[in-house]
Structures are given as structure tokens and as C-alpha cells.
Design a protein around this motif. Structure first.
Motif, PDB file in Angstrom:
ATOM      1  N   GLN A 133      -7.410   6.289   0.919  1.00 20.41           N
ATOM      2  CA  GLN A 133      -8.647   6.184   0.160  1.00 20.41           C
ATOM      3  C   GLN A 133      -9.824   5.740   1.023  1.00 20.41           C
ATOM      4  O   GLN A 133     -10.962   6.156   0.796  1.00 20.41           O
ATOM      5  CB  GLN A 133      -8.452   5.203  -1.000  1.00 20.41           C
ATOM      6  CG  GLN A 133      -7.435   5.679  -2.022  1.00 20.41           C
ATOM      7  CD  GLN A 133      -7.298   4.716  -3.172  1.00 20.41           C
ATOM      8  OE1 GLN A 133      -8.123   4.711  -4.089  1.00 20.41           O
ATOM      9  NE2 GLN A 133      -6.265   3.877  -3.125  1.00 20.41           N
ATOM     10  N   TYR A 134      -9.568   4.883   1.996  1.00 19.44           N
ATOM     11  CA  TYR A 134     -10.636   4.391   2.863  1.00 19.44           C
ATOM     12  C   TYR A 134     -11.361   5.555   3.529  1.00 19.44           C
ATOM     13  O   TYR A 134     -12.593   5.662   3.471  1.00 19.44           O
ATOM     14  CB  TYR A 134     -10.033   3.458   3.918  1.00 19.44           C
ATOM     15  CG  TYR A 134     -11.018   2.913   4.923  1.00 19.44           C
ATOM     16  CD1 TYR A 134     -11.815   1.813   4.607  1.00 19.44           C
ATOM     17  CD2 TYR A 134     -11.139   3.476   6.188  1.00 19.44           C
ATOM     18  CE1 TYR A 134     -12.717   1.300   5.534  1.00 19.44           C
ATOM     19  CE2 TYR A 134     -12.038   2.970   7.111  1.00 19.44           C
ATOM     20  CZ  TYR A 134     -12.823   1.881   6.790  1.00 19.44           C
ATOM     21  OH  TYR A 134     -13.721   1.377   7.692  1.00 19.44           O
ATOM     22  N   GLU A 135     -10.606   6.436   4.141  1.00 19.21           N
ATOM     23  CA  GLU A 135     -11.206   7.579   4.827  1.00 19.21           C
ATOM     24  C   GLU A 135     -11.900   8.515   3.838  1.00 19.21           C
ATOM     25  O   GLU A 135     -12.939   9.117   4.154  1.00 19.21           O
ATOM     26  CB  GLU A 135     -10.136   8.337   5.615  1.00 19.21           C
ATOM     27  CG  GLU A 135      -9.618   7.597   6.841  1.00 19.21           C
ATOM     28  CD  GLU A 135      -8.652   6.467   6.521  1.00 19.21           C
ATOM     29  OE1 GLU A 135      -8.394   5.649   7.417  1.00 19.21           O
ATOM     30  OE2 GLU A 135      -8.155   6.401   5.373  1.00 19.21           O
ATOM     31  N   LEU A 142     -13.561  -2.217   0.983  1.00 21.50           N
ATOM     32  CA  LEU A 142     -12.830  -0.985   0.711  1.00 21.50           C
ATOM     33  C   LEU A 142     -11.334  -1.140   0.938  1.00 21.50           C
ATOM     34  O   LEU A 142     -10.887  -1.854   1.837  1.00 21.50           O
ATOM     35  CB  LEU A 142     -13.353   0.149   1.601  1.00 21.50           C
ATOM     36  CG  LEU A 142     -14.821   0.548   1.404  1.00 21.50           C
ATOM     37  CD1 LEU A 142     -15.170   1.688   2.351  1.00 21.50           C
ATOM     38  CD2 LEU A 142     -15.095   0.933  -0.040  1.00 21.50           C
ATOM     39  N   LEU A 143     -10.577  -0.422   0.104  1.00 23.92           N
ATOM     40  CA  LEU A 143      -9.131  -0.341   0.289  1.00 23.92           C
ATOM     41  C   LEU A 143      -8.815   0.372   1.592  1.00 23.92           C
ATOM     42  O   LEU A 143      -9.387   1.428   1.879  1.00 23.92           O
ATOM     43  CB  LEU A 143      -8.499   0.420  -0.876  1.00 23.92           C
ATOM     44  CG  LEU A 143      -8.424  -0.320  -2.215  1.00 23.92           C
ATOM     45  CD1 LEU A 143      -8.085   0.650  -3.337  1.00 23.92           C
ATOM     46  CD2 LEU A 143      -7.390  -1.426  -2.144  1.00 23.92           C
ATOM     47  N   HIS A 144      -7.905  -0.196   2.379  1.00 28.20           N
ATOM     48  CA  HIS A 144      -7.503   0.428   3.639  1.00 28.20           C
ATOM     49  C   HIS A 144      -6.019   0.167   3.849  1.00 28.20           C
ATOM     50  O   HIS A 144      -5.568  -0.970   3.812  1.00 28.20           O
ATOM     51  CB  HIS A 144      -8.303  -0.158   4.804  1.00 28.20           C
ATOM     52  CG  HIS A 144      -8.251   0.714   6.024  1.00 28.20           C
ATOM     53  ND1 HIS A 144      -8.990   0.478   7.155  1.00 28.20           N
ATOM     54  CD2 HIS A 144      -7.548   1.853   6.295  1.00 28.20           C
ATOM     55  CE1 HIS A 144      -8.768   1.416   8.055  1.00 28.20           C
ATOM     56  NE2 HIS A 144      -7.884   2.258   7.560  1.00 28.20           N
ATOM     57  N   ASP A 183       0.850  -1.181   0.000  1.00 28.84           N
ATOM     58  CA  ASP A 183       0.000   0.000   0.000  1.00 28.84           C
ATOM     59  C   ASP A 183       0.896   1.245   0.000  1.00 28.84           C
ATOM     60  O   ASP A 183       2.131   1.146   0.013  1.00 28.84           O
ATOM     61  CB  ASP A 183      -0.996  -0.016   1.162  1.00 28.84           C
ATOM     62  CG  ASP A 183      -0.335   0.127   2.536  1.00 28.84           C
ATOM     63  OD1 ASP A 183       0.860   0.480   2.609  1.00 28.84           O
ATOM     64  OD2 ASP A 183      -1.014  -0.118   3.544  1.00 28.84           O
ATOM     65  N   THR A 196     -17.534  -2.690  -4.307  1.00 21.91           N
ATOM     66  CA  THR A 196     -16.406  -1.847  -3.932  1.00 21.91           C
ATOM     67  C   THR A 196     -16.443  -0.549  -4.718  1.00 21.91           C
ATOM     68  O   THR A 196     -17.155  -0.422  -5.735  1.00 21.91           O
ATOM     69  CB  THR A 196     -15.061  -2.572  -4.135  1.00 21.91           C
ATOM     70  OG1 THR A 196     -14.015  -1.795  -3.528  1.00 21.91           O
ATOM     71  CG2 THR A 196     -14.742  -2.760  -5.608  1.00 21.91           C
ATOM     72  N   LEU A 215     -15.293   6.922   2.945  1.00 16.91           N
ATOM     73  CA  LEU A 215     -16.224   7.082   4.071  1.00 16.91           C
ATOM     74  C   LEU A 215     -16.778   8.504   4.111  1.00 16.91           C
ATOM     75  O   LEU A 215     -17.985   8.713   4.314  1.00 16.91           O
ATOM     76  CB  LEU A 215     -15.531   6.749   5.392  1.00 16.91           C
ATOM     77  CG  LEU A 215     -15.094   5.307   5.643  1.00 16.91           C
ATOM     78  CD1 LEU A 215     -14.629   5.159   7.094  1.00 16.91           C
ATOM     79  CD2 LEU A 215     -16.205   4.309   5.347  1.00 16.91           C
ATOM     80  N   VAL A 267     -19.493  -1.277   5.902  1.00 24.18           N
ATOM     81  CA  VAL A 267     -18.187  -1.787   5.489  1.00 24.18           C
ATOM     82  C   VAL A 267     -18.058  -3.242   5.944  1.00 24.18           C
ATOM     83  O   VAL A 267     -17.986  -3.533   7.132  1.00 24.18           O
ATOM     84  CB  VAL A 267     -17.034  -0.942   6.060  1.00 24.18           C
ATOM     85  CG1 VAL A 267     -15.696  -1.502   5.599  1.00 24.18           C
ATOM     86  CG2 VAL A 267     -17.190   0.520   5.629  1.00 24.18           C
ATOM     87  N   GLU A 279     -12.128  -4.601   4.921  1.00 27.52           N
ATOM     88  CA  GLU A 279     -11.069  -3.634   4.638  1.00 27.52           C
ATOM     89  C   GLU A 279      -9.819  -4.419   4.252  1.00 27.52           C
ATOM     90  O   GLU A 279      -9.494  -5.412   4.889  1.00 27.52           O
ATOM     91  CB  GLU A 279     -10.766  -2.781   5.866  1.00 27.52           C
ATOM     92  CG  GLU A 279     -11.973  -2.107   6.483  1.00 27.52           C
ATOM     93  CD  GLU A 279     -11.682  -1.568   7.868  1.00 27.52           C
ATOM     94  OE1 GLU A 279     -10.478  -1.362   8.171  1.00 27.52           O
ATOM     95  OE2 GLU A 279     -12.623  -1.401   8.639  1.00 27.52           O
TER      96      GLU A 279
END
Length: 294
Positions: free
Chosen positions: A203-205, A194-196, A128, A241, A208, A220, A223
Motif C-alpha cells: 500500500q505504501y508504494e 503511511l502503512l509500510h 503485515d 494518513t 506514493l 512522509v 512509515e
């Protein structure tokens, strides 16, 4: 006076944790190596190791010196490489780290680069954005392709084009009466994958926050930092997604249905990064040119 050779000896002892093993690795006798260590400790006026039986453990002063010494030795290697390559053509190995959702930037550029510079080979690492940043900081790779946001104080970079996010569903679980577009409200109540990142915000935040702007709290289900894993789960009907469009270039499945999101304000941002004040190899400098004027 402390010199490069002593620093190399010291680092080798720190790695091997024994004088005997370090001497064997350095192809020298044990007494001269012990004398070099003693001379270094005398000059600095500190103990660099604590002797614990046959094992040698770094003291606090030794740990500090190791960090500095490794950086100095790395810089010496870079100086040697820079001087050696100053009158040579492009050759050698170029190490690049990339997040999987940005991998689509690489295949054509590597192909075209190899056509012009066939003596250059590539080493690719993935992770990541946080992990790629750490690989660049630790000099495991020269260049990294990351999704933003990322703390950029230690990096120089080239900003890559923004792109839109898309909604991805299993074809049998897509919202009814949808052709090629949908709205953010279509994700309300939908199990989202979701990508985290492993560490830090990304991107996750952002996703959201985009959901909350449209007055719903997302559901969700999963993650994960690996976009191919998420898309694989979607293709099995686990959930839906929201990912950057270019992600689908690296993972395609007839089971996936992809939709533009009409009212999403969030955009996926990415960058090519490298460490500030670090010598870049000639091949790395030339490869960055592939990303300019995008």
C-alpha cells in the motif's frame, strides 16, 4: 531403510543438539538412539552432524535433510488429522493470521461460525501482509487475510471486495472548508503517516504513486506496518494518513475526521489465502465458505 521413526529421532537430535538430551526427550536410552543415527548416516553415506565437544551441529547435508524431514513429519501429522476428523463434527482450533487493516472481516464471521460450531476455537495472529504470508507458508496458521499486492504463487485464495481509501486527519487539523470529501491535492505538504510492510511492496508504494499522479511528492513523516499505531498518532495531531475505509471499524476516536477522496483512482484490494497443496482442516474449509459470494 530410512523410516518415519528415524526422521523423528534425527529432528529431535537436531533440535536438542545433544544425544543425551534428545534421548531423554524421546524417553529412550542413549545407545539405541546413537545407533539409529549411525544407521541413518550409513544409509545416506554422509555425516549429518559435526561433533563439537558435547554439542552436535548440523552439516550441510544434515541441514538439507532437516528441512525435508520436517516437511514429511508435518505432512504425516496432517494425514493423521485428516483421517481422524473424517467422521467427526467440526472441533479443534483454527489458526488465522490477519493484517490489522483487514481485521474487520473477522469478528462477525467468527461470531456466526461459533454459533454453528461451538466446539471450534480460534487462534489469531497479526502482522503485515508479508508476515502473514510467511505464517501461512510455515504452517503457523491455516488461513491468512492480507492486503494485495502479494506474491501468490504458493497460495490459493478468495479475492475480497475492493474498497476505497479515505483521508484521516485530527479534527482540528483537517483542511479548511471541507465537509465529507477532499481531493488528493489536499495532501500536498501535509505530514503523512503511511502503512509500510516489513518486506516487499504494498500500500505504501501505491499511495506514493497516487500522489505522484496528482503532480506532487508526498511529505512522509512516518512509515509503520501497524495501522492502529498510525491512527493513534493521527488522533494526537502528529499528521494525517490514507487508509482503507474498513480500517476505521477497528479503531474509532472522536479526535479523527474522515474524508472520502474524490479523485483517487487507487483501491484497496485484499484476499483470504491458504497454502496450495496443503490439507486444510474441516473447520478451515468450512470457514472459507464464509467469504464466498461477498
Amino acid at each position: 531403510m530410512m523410516d518415519i521413526k528415524q526422521l523423528k529421532y534425527f529432528c529431535t537430535i537436531a533440535e536438542e543438539k545433544q544425544i543425551t538430551k534428545a534421548a531423554r526427550r524421546l524417553h529412550m536410552a542413549q545407545p539405541p538412539l546413537s545407533q539409529q543415527l549411525k544407521s541413518l548416516e550409513t544409509e545416506l553415506g554422509v555425516m549429518l552432524f559435526e561433533r563439537n565437544g558435547r554439542t552436535m551441529e548440523l552439516t550441510q547435508a544434515g541441514t538439507l535433510l532437516l528441512k525435508k524431514a520436517e516437511r514429511i513429519l508435518q505432512e504425516m501429522d496432517e494425514i493423521r488429522h485428516e483421517v481422524k476428523e473424517s467422521d467427526k463434527g467440526l472441533r479443534g482450533k483454527l489458526a488465522i493470521g490477519t493484517v490489522k487493516s483487514c481485521f474487520s472481516y473477522l469478528p462477525e464471521r467468527i461470531r456466526d461460525f461459533r454459533a454453528s460450531y461451538p466446539a471450534v476455537s480460534f487462534l489469531l495472529r497479526d502482522g503485515d501482509s508479508y508476515q502473514i504470508g510467511e505464517l501461512v507458508k510455515n504452517r503457523d496458521v491455516e488461513l491468512g487475510i492480507v492486503r494485495l499486492p502479494l506474491e501468490m504463487r504458493e497460495f490459493d485464495h478468495i479475492q475480497l471486495p475492493d474498497e476505497e481509501y479515505v483521508g484521516v486527519f485530527h479534527r482540528d487539523l483537517a483542511p479548511p472548508d471541507m465537509n465529507e470529501t477532499l481531493q488528493m491535492a489536499s495532501f500536498e505538504g501535509v505530514p503523512l503517516l503511511l502503512l509500510h510492510r516489513v518486506s516487499g511492496a504494498g500500500q505504501y508504494e501505491m499511495i506514493l504513486e497516487e500522489c505522484r499522479k496528482h503532480n506532487f511528492e508526498p511529505t512522509v513523516l512516518c512509515e509503520c506496518p501497524d495501522v492502529t499505531m498510525l491512527l493513534s498518532l493521527v488522533s494526537k495531531g502528529v499528521g494525517a494518513t490514507i487508509v482503507p475505509r474498513s480500517t476505521l471499524l477497528s479503531f474509532q476516536s472522536p479526535e479523527l475526521a474522515v474524508f472520502d477522496i474524490e479523485d483517487a483512482e487507487v483501491r484497496a484490494k485484499s484476499a483470504l489465502i491458504w497454502l496450495k497443496q496443503r490439507h486444510l482442516s474441516k473447520q478451515a474449509r468450512r470457514f472459507t465458505e464464509e467469504f464466498k459470494d461477498m
